[in-house]
Structure formats: C-alpha cells, structure tokens
Design a protein around this motif. Structure first.
Motif, PDB file in Angstrom:
ATOM      1  N   GLY A 152       0.817  -1.213   0.000  1.00  0.00           N
ATOM      2  CA  GLY A 152       0.000   0.000   0.000  1.00  0.00           C
ATOM      3  C   GLY A 152       0.850   1.261   0.000  1.00  0.00           C
ATOM      4  N   GLU A 153       1.905   1.266   0.804  1.00  0.00           N
ATOM      5  CA  GLU A 153       2.809   2.424   0.827  1.00  0.00           C
ATOM      6  C   GLU A 153       3.470   2.623  -0.537  1.00  0.00           C
ATOM      7  N   LEU A 154       3.894   1.519  -1.141  1.00  0.00           N
ATOM      8  CA  LEU A 154       4.527   1.619  -2.456  1.00  0.00           C
ATOM      9  C   LEU A 154       3.561   2.148  -3.507  1.00  0.00           C
ATOM     10  N   LYS A 155       2.323   1.632  -3.491  1.00  0.00           N
ATOM     11  CA  LYS A 155       1.337   2.055  -4.484  1.00  0.00           C
ATOM     12  C   LYS A 155       0.944   3.515  -4.318  1.00  0.00           C
ATOM     13  N   SER A 156       0.948   4.012  -3.085  1.00  0.00           N
ATOM     14  CA  SER A 156       0.534   5.401  -2.843  1.00  0.00           C
ATOM     15  C   SER A 156       1.690   6.396  -2.923  1.00  0.00           C
ATOM     16  N   SER A 157       2.890   5.905  -3.138  1.00  0.00           N
ATOM     17  CA  SER A 157       4.049   6.798  -3.229  1.00  0.00           C
ATOM     18  C   SER A 157       4.144   7.406  -4.622  1.00  0.00           C
ATOM     19  N   PRO A 158       4.586   8.650  -4.698  1.00  0.00           N
ATOM     20  CA  PRO A 158       4.698   9.294  -6.012  1.00  0.00           C
ATOM     21  C   PRO A 158       5.851   8.711  -6.816  1.00  0.00           C
ATOM     22  N   PRO A 159       5.825   8.943  -8.139  1.00  0.00           N
ATOM     23  CA  PRO A 159       6.955   8.490  -8.968  1.00  0.00           C
ATOM     24  C   PRO A 159       8.262   9.117  -8.464  1.00  0.00           C
ATOM     25  N   ASN A 160       9.331   8.374  -8.560  1.00  0.00           N
ATOM     26  CA  ASN A 160      10.665   8.861  -8.184  1.00  0.00           C
ATOM     27  C   ASN A 160      10.782   9.277  -6.723  1.00  0.00           C
ATOM     28  N   PHE A 161       9.964   8.702  -5.848  1.00  0.00           N
ATOM     29  CA  PHE A 161       9.999   9.113  -4.442  1.00  0.00           C
ATOM     30  C   PHE A 161      11.329   8.793  -3.777  1.00  0.00           C
ATOM     31  N   LEU A 162      11.999   7.725  -4.189  1.00  0.00           N
ATOM     32  CA  LEU A 162      13.302   7.411  -3.584  1.00  0.00           C
ATOM     33  C   LEU A 162      14.354   8.430  -4.010  1.00  0.00           C
ATOM     34  N   GLU A 163      14.278   8.877  -5.249  1.00  0.00           N
ATOM     35  CA  GLU A 163      15.197   9.920  -5.702  1.00  0.00           C
ATOM     36  C   GLU A 163      15.023  11.168  -4.839  1.00  0.00           C
ATOM     37  N   GLN A 164      13.783  11.563  -4.630  1.00  0.00           N
ATOM     38  CA  GLN A 164      13.513  12.750  -3.815  1.00  0.00           C
ATOM     39  C   GLN A 164      13.952  12.540  -2.368  1.00  0.00           C
TER      40      GLN A 164
ATOM     41  N   GLY B 224      33.943  -2.304   2.143  1.00  0.00           N
ATOM     42  CA  GLY B 224      34.000  -0.877   1.860  1.00  0.00           C
ATOM     43  C   GLY B 224      32.750  -0.164   2.299  1.00  0.00           C
ATOM     44  N   THR B 225      32.742   1.137   2.063  1.00  0.00           N
ATOM     45  CA  THR B 225      31.602   1.979   2.399  1.00  0.00           C
ATOM     46  C   THR B 225      31.315   2.897   1.212  1.00  0.00           C
ATOM     47  N   LEU B 226      30.060   2.909   0.801  1.00  0.00           N
ATOM     48  CA  LEU B 226      29.593   3.837  -0.219  1.00  0.00           C
ATOM     49  C   LEU B 226      29.049   5.056   0.507  1.00  0.00           C
ATOM     50  N   THR B 227      29.558   6.243   0.167  1.00  0.00           N
ATOM     51  CA  THR B 227      29.103   7.484   0.788  1.00  0.00           C
ATOM     52  C   THR B 227      28.586   8.424  -0.291  1.00  0.00           C
ATOM     53  N   ILE B 228      27.368   8.916  -0.093  1.00  0.00           N
ATOM     54  CA  ILE B 228      26.799   9.923  -0.987  1.00  0.00           C
ATOM     55  C   ILE B 228      26.570  11.172  -0.154  1.00  0.00           C
ATOM     56  N   SER B 229      27.236  12.260  -0.541  1.00  0.00           N
ATOM     57  CA  SER B 229      27.139  13.484   0.254  1.00  0.00           C
ATOM     58  C   SER B 229      26.240  14.545  -0.385  1.00  0.00           C
ATOM     59  N   SER B 230      25.880  14.353  -1.641  1.00  0.00           N
ATOM     60  CA  SER B 230      24.909  15.244  -2.272  1.00  0.00           C
ATOM     61  C   SER B 230      24.232  14.486  -3.400  1.00  0.00           C
ATOM     62  N   ALA B 231      23.046  14.950  -3.739  1.00  0.00           N
ATOM     63  CA  ALA B 231      22.281  14.295  -4.804  1.00  0.00           C
ATOM     64  C   ALA B 231      21.436  15.343  -5.513  1.00  0.00           C
ATOM     65  N   MET B 232      21.111  15.052  -6.746  1.00  0.00           N
ATOM     66  CA  MET B 232      20.259  15.923  -7.541  1.00  0.00           C
ATOM     67  C   MET B 232      19.409  15.045  -8.449  1.00  0.00           C
ATOM     68  N   PRO B 233      18.331  15.600  -9.009  1.00  0.00           N
ATOM     69  CA  PRO B 233      17.526  14.787  -9.925  1.00  0.00           C
ATOM     70  C   PRO B 233      18.364  14.311 -11.113  1.00  0.00           C
ATOM     71  N   GLN B 234      18.077  13.112 -11.591  1.00  0.00           N
ATOM     72  CA  GLN B 234      18.810  12.588 -12.740  1.00  0.00           C
ATOM     73  C   GLN B 234      18.531  13.423 -13.979  1.00  0.00           C
ATOM     74  N   LYS B 235      17.278  13.823 -14.146  1.00  0.00           N
ATOM     75  CA  LYS B 235      16.903  14.599 -15.345  1.00  0.00           C
ATOM     76  C   LYS B 235      17.713  15.886 -15.371  1.00  0.00           C
ATOM     77  N   GLY B 236      18.529  16.032 -16.407  1.00  0.00           N
ATOM     78  CA  GLY B 236      19.366  17.211 -16.548  1.00  0.00           C
ATOM     79  C   GLY B 236      20.676  17.134 -15.779  1.00  0.00           C
ATOM     80  N   GLY B 237      20.884  16.045 -15.040  1.00  0.00           N
ATOM     81  CA  GLY B 237      22.101  15.895 -14.251  1.00  0.00           C
ATOM     82  C   GLY B 237      23.260  15.370 -15.085  1.00  0.00           C
TER      83      GLY B 237
END
Length: 151
Positions: free
Chosen positions: A41-53, A96-109
C-alpha cells in the motif's frame, strides 16, 4: 519514508586471484542508518521517483552511507540463479563503504547521459552465468537509448 533509500541486492560475481583461483561472491549494500520495508500500500501510494527525492532530501542533512558486504561462496553454491539464496552461514566480509554526500535529480544531471553496464567489471572480477545478470547489459542499453531518444 525511509531514512535512506535501500541499496540491497545480491548479484553473483566471481573474484579471480593472481593464481587464477576463482571464488564466487554475492554482494549487497546495507544502509548504516537502517533499513525500512514498505508495504504494498505504501509503495502504491508513493509518487513516482519518491526514492530519488528522499535521497536528495536526506543528503541535505548529511552524508548517507552504506556498508558493502561480500558473501563468499562455497563449492555447490549456485552461481547462475539469483533466486536461490545461499545459506546464511556463508562468511560475510565488509569490504568498503559507499558514501553519498549530495544528490540531484537525474533529469538534466551530469549522469543522465551515462549508461550503467553491470558487465563492465574491474580486473579480477568476472560475471557468472547468471542469465539475469547477463540480460541486464543489453536491457540497460535499450533503456538508455530510449531515454536519450525521448521515447
């Protein structure tokens, strides 16, 4: 909403040492700040690209980290069917460790025009005969071409 998007998967690969000894491995990334499972239910009610956001918002609070764990295969462990789990007692090593310190939308990135190919591997790493892994490379290429063509 998850505190950090989950990057957990277990593709099979082979590590090959200098003596040509091959060790089957499966790897996964485990978020250091915990995992959260979502209901259907949570997945179905989530907007597109919610993990990106969620990732964009989360990185504004500080770096997001995942531990990379390698499970070492043993003789008889399946290498060509990722739907068959290896026994839980397989030795697991944090590599190892994967570290992400900033993110932006893929579109136009900057990464928008990059095609991820899971079969491009470093020295000493080779794919198994897992048909799902072997299918990803051409499937990702088609997806990339459609994305770049605007289809």
């Amino acid at each position: 909403m998850p505190t950090a998007p989950i990057l957990a998967f277990t593709p099979s690969s082979k590590f090959i040492n200098r003596d040509n000894k091959t060790t089957p491995v499966r790897w996964r990334f485990v978020p250091q700040d915990g995992e959260k499972r979502m209901s259907d239910g949570e997945l179905k009610s989530s907007p597109p690209n919610f993990l990106e956001q969620a990732l964009i918002v989360r990185t504004k609070q500080g770096p997001v980290r995942w531990d990379m764990l390698i499970a070492l295969g043993e003789p008889g462990d399946t290498e060509d069917n990722p739907t068959i789990a290896w026994p839980e007692n397989r030795k697991s090593v944090k590599v190892g460790t994967l570290t992400i310190s900033s993110a932006m939308p893929q579109k136009g990135g900057k990464c928008e025009k990059i095609n991820f190919d899971p079969l491009v591997m470093g020295d000493g790493i080779a794919p198994t005969n897992d048909p799902i892994l072997l299918f990803r490379s051409p499937a990702y290429a088609v997806s990339f071409a459609k994305r770049m063509g605007g289809l």
